[in-house]
Write a protein that holds these residues in place. Structure first.
Motif, mmCIF file in Angstrom:
data_model
loop_
_atom_site.group_PDB
_atom_site.id
_atom_site.type_symbol
_atom_site.label_atom_id
_atom_site.label_comp_id
_atom_site.label_asym_id
_atom_site.label_seq_id
_atom_site.Cartn_x
_atom_site.Cartn_y
_atom_site.Cartn_z
ATOM 1 N N ARG A 1 0.832 -1.211 0.000
ATOM 2 C CA ARG A 1 0.000 0.000 0.000
ATOM 3 C C ARG A 1 0.874 1.271 0.000
ATOM 4 N N LEU A 2 1.949 1.231 0.805
ATOM 5 C CA LEU A 2 2.817 2.421 0.868
ATOM 6 C C LEU A 2 3.509 2.678 -0.466
ATOM 7 N N LYS A 3 3.870 1.597 -1.164
ATOM 8 C CA LYS A 3 4.541 1.746 -2.472
ATOM 9 C C LYS A 3 3.663 2.530 -3.446
ATOM 10 N N GLU A 4 2.328 2.434 -3.263
ATOM 11 C CA GLU A 4 1.416 3.203 -4.134
ATOM 12 C C GLU A 4 1.694 4.704 -4.009
ATOM 13 N N LEU A 5 2.205 5.100 -2.833
ATOM 14 C CA LEU A 5 2.447 6.533 -2.603
ATOM 15 C C LEU A 5 3.619 7.055 -3.427
ATOM 16 N N GLU A 6 4.401 6.148 -4.006
ATOM 17 C CA GLU A 6 5.517 6.595 -4.871
ATOM 18 C C GLU A 6 5.003 7.346 -6.104
ATOM 19 N N ALA A 7 3.682 7.264 -6.352
ATOM 20 C CA ALA A 7 3.098 8.033 -7.463
ATOM 21 C C ALA A 7 3.126 9.538 -7.164
ATOM 22 N N HIS A 8 3.269 9.915 -5.903
ATOM 23 C CA HIS A 8 3.344 11.355 -5.569
ATOM 24 C C HIS A 8 4.661 11.937 -6.097
ATOM 25 N N ARG B 1 14.643 26.023 9.953
ATOM 26 C CA ARG B 1 13.815 26.307 8.774
ATOM 27 C C ARG B 1 12.637 25.340 8.727
ATOM 28 N N PRO B 2 11.532 25.715 8.045
ATOM 29 C CA PRO B 2 10.377 24.816 7.983
ATOM 30 C C PRO B 2 10.756 23.473 7.346
ATOM 31 N N ILE B 3 10.246 22.411 7.922
ATOM 32 C CA ILE B 3 10.586 21.063 7.458
ATOM 33 C C ILE B 3 9.317 20.430 6.862
ATOM 34 N N VAL B 4 9.424 19.991 5.622
ATOM 35 C CA VAL B 4 8.228 19.520 4.915
ATOM 36 C C VAL B 4 7.622 18.275 5.575
ATOM 37 N N VAL B 5 8.447 17.320 6.008
ATOM 38 C CA VAL B 5 7.850 16.132 6.660
ATOM 39 C C VAL B 5 7.093 16.525 7.930
ATOM 40 N N GLU B 6 7.513 17.595 8.583
ATOM 41 C CA GLU B 6 6.785 18.037 9.782
ATOM 42 C C GLU B 6 5.434 18.628 9.386
ATOM 43 N N LYS B 7 5.408 19.328 8.242
ATOM 44 C CA LYS B 7 4.125 19.865 7.755
ATOM 45 C C LYS B 7 3.189 18.725 7.378
ATOM 46 N N VAL B 8 3.746 17.713 6.719
ATOM 47 C CA VAL B 8 2.925 16.550 6.318
ATOM 48 C C VAL B 8 2.390 15.851 7.575
ATOM 49 N N ALA B 9 3.264 15.693 8.582
ATOM 50 C CA ALA B 9 2.836 15.030 9.824
ATOM 51 C C ALA B 9 1.744 15.844 10.519
ATOM 52 N N ALA B 10 1.861 17.169 10.476
ATOM 53 C CA ALA B 10 0.846 18.027 11.114
ATOM 54 C C ALA B 10 -0.493 17.884 10.383
ATOM 55 N N LYS B 11 -0.427 17.801 9.057
ATOM 56 C CA LYS B 11 -1.659 17.621 8.278
ATOM 57 C C LYS B 11 -2.289 16.267 8.592
ATOM 58 N N ALA B 12 -1.433 15.223 8.682
ATOM 59 C CA ALA B 12 -1.950 13.883 8.997
ATOM 60 C C ALA B 12 -2.614 13.902 10.369
ATOM 61 N N SER B 13 -2.001 14.612 11.303
ATOM 62 C CA SER B 13 -2.557 14.695 12.651
ATOM 63 C C SER B 13 -3.937 15.366 12.617
ATOM 64 N N GLU C 1 -3.462 11.918 1.275
ATOM 65 C CA GLU C 1 -3.995 13.281 1.300
ATOM 66 C C GLU C 1 -2.921 14.272 1.805
ATOM 67 N N ALA C 2 -2.285 13.912 2.922
ATOM 68 C CA ALA C 2 -1.323 14.834 3.551
ATOM 69 C C ALA C 2 -0.106 15.083 2.654
ATOM 70 N N LEU C 3 0.273 14.085 1.863
ATOM 71 C CA LEU C 3 1.454 14.241 0.998
ATOM 72 C C LEU C 3 1.242 15.273 -0.110
ATOM 73 N N LYS C 4 -0.016 15.654 -0.331
ATOM 74 C CA LYS C 4 -0.268 16.695 -1.352
ATOM 75 C C LYS C 4 0.453 17.989 -0.986
ATOM 76 N N LEU C 5 0.619 18.219 0.332
ATOM 77 C CA LEU C 5 1.365 19.404 0.779
ATOM 78 C C LEU C 5 2.814 19.338 0.314
ATOM 79 N N ALA C 6 3.383 18.139 0.418
ATOM 80 C CA ALA C 6 4.780 17.961 -0.028
ATOM 81 C C ALA C 6 4.858 18.079 -1.546
ATOM 82 N N ASP C 7 3.833 17.583 -2.233
ATOM 83 C CA ASP C 7 3.829 17.667 -3.708
ATOM 84 C C ASP C 7 3.920 19.126 -4.163
#
Ligand SMILES: Cc1ncc(COP(=O)(O)O)c(C=O)c1O
Length: 447
Positions: free
Chosen positions: A342-349, A386-398, A433-439
């Motif tokens: 399932r996680l490998k599907e996220l490589e499409a991002h 500096r702002p860290i993108v994985v932290e933004k993604v984690a905040a969105k997931a939360s 959904e949350a990874l759209k922020l990183a995209d």
């Protein structure tokens, strides 16, 4: 006690938020937890996709572990380490069964950091040598000796002030962004051969230490020859091999310990976290027969008041019994395979460079550009605040009800080992959904 707002405010003001600039910390007030979920004071439920700090392997509120702790607490609350007691013998007997066969004696402490600290001290006392070879992408703990051998950014703020001299860092087997710019298998595992080269030229080396599967720094699974070759190299140079299984142990990867995948026997093995599923603080440093025999005639110059604390050992015994009773290994193999798929599907991002891992231990490694594999963020960004993108993604997931840890450039997906396919589906849906922020970051830099 005061209202919920006060709880957050008092905590924020009077308790250190760790590995962060304090003013950026806004802790959520958690009031209960059960299985793979926990709940905050507003009643909002979160799926725990990182087992807190990759430790709550059995999930929250396992009553058999809780009762074992309670029962032992009624029987014995504390004993000086100088005494024998049933749990000191019983947990050691259990570890003899599940750890590599040559590991026969244990030092029990209260954290991964202390377990690593003990391993380094033991290695230095035994070899009477000083240097340690570690790798850049590693975390081994926060005290003086353990932070000195930590290759990643957490060492930098104390470098020279609170570090012990004598560490040499080696590149790691990070095939996705190979430090040597080579490709596996044509590379001939240059990363292992480089350590051989170092050992040819360095003197006074006591040990090489590795996380068999790197944890916080991106769940790096080595090529299958890497660890057996490293074992050979360390033996050839008469240098100890220490494996740090604080995060990778306890069925996280589908075996009791990650080294079991490659059938190697280290000289010293370190673990913590999943040994009690995080319910009580316990660290373990296990040593080989040779090292153990050395201390029959030489002073074992180490110890703590809370060493081998009986109640923590009772928690360890109950946790191992639960791993067996619940057939956790089977669940990790089955649900872990599904999780990886399932996680490998996220490589499409556009922002997901690589998804990698094994068992229920996975990382989502971000990039700004799939062709160049440019990091989304670097350790220097984190150090500079500096702002860290994985932290933004984690905040969105939360916000969407999923708890996940993001560290520098990776999201760490490591749910409790009791997770079901439904839990995984829920987690992947939210990450998608949350990874759209990183995209947005990836496209903004590449367009
Ligand atoms: C591989 C590894 N070693 C050591 C440690 C330190 O353990 P602790 O935080 O329990 O002190 C950690 C913590 O995450 C770890 O992942």
């Amino acid at each position: 006690m005061s209202g919920f707002e006060d709880i957050v405010e008092i905590t924020r003001k009077h308790v250190f938020g760790t590995w962060r600039v304090q003013k950026t910390w806004k802790p959520v007030n958690i009031v209960s937890a059960e299985g793979c979920y926990f709940t905050d004071s507003s009643g909002k439920k979160y799926l725990d996709l990182s087992s807190q700090l990759i430790c709550v392997n059995l999930g929250h509120s396992n009553m058999n572990v809780i009762n074992a702790i309670y029962e032992y607490m009624k029987k014995l609350q504390y004993l000086t380490p100088a005494f024998a007691c049933d749990v000191r013998a019983e947990l050691s007997r259990m570890l003899l069964e599940i750890m590599p066969k040559n590991i026969i004696k244990f030092f029990y402490s209260t954290s991964g950091t202390e377990a690593v600290e003990a391993a380094l001290k033991i290695a230095r006392m035994y070899t009477r040598k000083h240097k340690i070879i570690s790798r850049y992408r590693s975390y081994h703990g926060s005290t003086a000796a353990s932070i000195s051998i930590t290759g990643e950014l957490r060492r930098i703020p104390v470098e020279g002030y609170h570090t012990v001299p004598g560490t040499q860092f080696a590149p790691e087997c990070y095939c996705y962004r190979c430090p040597f710019k080579l490709s596996y298998p044509e590379c001939g595992i240059t990363c292992a051969e480089y350590i051989d080269y170092m050992l040819q030229h360095e003197g006074d080396v006591a040990a090489v230490i590795v996380e068999p599967v790197v944890g916080s720094n991106g769940v790096i699974v080595p090529p299958h020859e890497y660890l057996p070759r490293l074992r050979e190299i360390t033996r050839d140079h008469n240098v100890l091999l220490i494996v740090d299984e604080v995060m990778s142990g306890w069925l996280r990867t589908g075996e009791w310990f990650a080294v079991h995948h490659w059938k190697i026997e280290p000289d010293i093995m370190v673990t913590a976290k999943g040994v009690t599923s995080g319910y009580l603080p316990l660290g373990v440093t296990g040593v080989s027969r040779e090292i153990s025999e050395y201390f029959e005639e030489n002073l074992f110059a180490h110890g703590h008041t809370y060493e081998a604390h009986p109640v923590t050992l009772a928690a360890g015994i109950a946790t191992i019994n639960e791993y067996k009773r619940l057939n956790i290994r089977d669940n990790v193999l089955k649900v872990g395979e599904y999780l990886g798929k399932r996680l490998k599907e996220l490589e499409a991002h556009p922002s997901v460079g690589e998804v990698r891992g094994l068992g229920m231990f996975w990382a989502i490694d971000l990039t700004r550009d799939k062709k160049t594999k440019k990091f989304m963020n670097t350790p220097k960004d984190k150090l500079a605040g500096r702002p860290i993108v994985v932290e933004k993604v984690a905040a969105k997931a939360s916000e969407l009800g999923v708890f996940i840890i993001g560290w520098v450039n990776n999201l760490l997906v490591a749910p409790p080992l009791i997770a079901t396919r439904e839990d995984i589906d829920r987690g992947v849906e939210v990450l998608d959904e949350a990874l759209k922020l990183a995209d947005q970051e990836a496209s903004s830099k590449t367009s």
